[in-house]
Design an enzyme around this catalytic site. Sequence first.
Site, mmCIF file in Angstrom:
data_model
loop_
_atom_site.group_PDB
_atom_site.id
_atom_site.type_symbol
_atom_site.label_atom_id
_atom_site.label_comp_id
_atom_site.label_asym_id
_atom_site.label_seq_id
_atom_site.Cartn_x
_atom_site.Cartn_y
_atom_site.Cartn_z
ATOM 1 N N LYS A 271 0.853 -1.191 0.000
ATOM 2 C CA LYS A 271 0.000 0.000 0.000
ATOM 3 C C LYS A 271 0.884 1.234 0.000
ATOM 4 O O LYS A 271 1.769 1.394 0.845
ATOM 5 C CB LYS A 271 -0.880 0.005 1.260
ATOM 6 C CG LYS A 271 -2.369 -0.007 0.956
ATOM 7 C CD LYS A 271 -3.146 -0.093 2.241
ATOM 8 C CE LYS A 271 -4.585 0.329 2.030
ATOM 9 N NZ LYS A 271 -5.359 0.245 3.274
HETATM 10 O O1 G3P Z 1 -8.209 0.619 4.889
HETATM 11 C C1 G3P Z 1 -8.426 1.936 4.720
HETATM 12 C C2 G3P Z 1 -9.821 2.463 4.940
HETATM 13 O O2 G3P Z 1 -10.770 1.519 4.678
HETATM 14 C C3 G3P Z 1 -9.979 3.215 6.230
HETATM 15 O O3 G3P Z 1 -11.305 3.387 6.610
HETATM 16 O O4 G3P Z 1 -12.981 3.940 8.340
HETATM 17 O O5 G3P Z 1 -10.585 4.612 8.695
HETATM 18 O O6 G3P Z 1 -12.001 5.767 7.011
HETATM 19 P P1 G3P Z 1 -11.748 4.492 7.718
#
Ligand code: G3P
Length: 214
Positions: free
Chosen positions: A83
């Site tokens: 990533k």
């Molecule tokens: O994996 C990255 C992403 O899905 C993060 O999600 O909920 O932290 O905005 P969030």
Amino acid sequence: MKFFIDTANIDEIREAHSMGMVDGVTTNPSLIAKEGRDFEDIIKEICQIVDGPISAEVISTDTEGMIKEARHLAKIHDNIVVKIPMIVDGLKATHRLAEEGIKTNVTLAFSPLQALMAAKAGATYISPFIGRLDDLSQEGLLLVEQIVEIYSNYAFDTEIIVASIRNPLHVLESALMGADIATIPFSVLGKLAAHPMTDKGLKAFLDDWEKTKK
Ligand code: G3P
């Protein structure tokens, strides 16, 4: 549509995997930090459970640092996807890693032009963060729609991982738009399966069955 699970929690991964719902896993530094364990130990354990793309994120923000980390991470397992943050140095790293055959997931994408650039750089995956856009009163799903259209217009191979998913509608709308993958938090996965009419109907069947025994 492929389902990835967006967590670094081994119990959640095992449970979702046992439901047949895990085509891959995405992690990020925040999700790893929540587990309070060594990063590489967690990634190795995930690779033992899931036979699919496993995203592990770099911490460097300069191209050379990202490439060095990526080469190291890619050696952990054939299924590792590195990533890379959607910044200019990240695009440079993505381009070089594509030439080396190392798979990348360009993360923290918030605009369709960022997604276009990531695809041009040779990203294997792009991760638009839709929930975080919704939090700013911007339409996260519109971003997915635009990326689907752009990638289709120019036949890019880069796959779209809809990320920062907060609710079942995010998954439904992404599937209707033809996004390749939804990376879903464990809590949302449970909500996709649940329906009150299913529970009500099942209770009625079991209650009626009990009556046959009287
Ligand atoms: O994996 C990255 C992403 O899905 C993060 O999600 O909920 O932290 O905005 P969030």
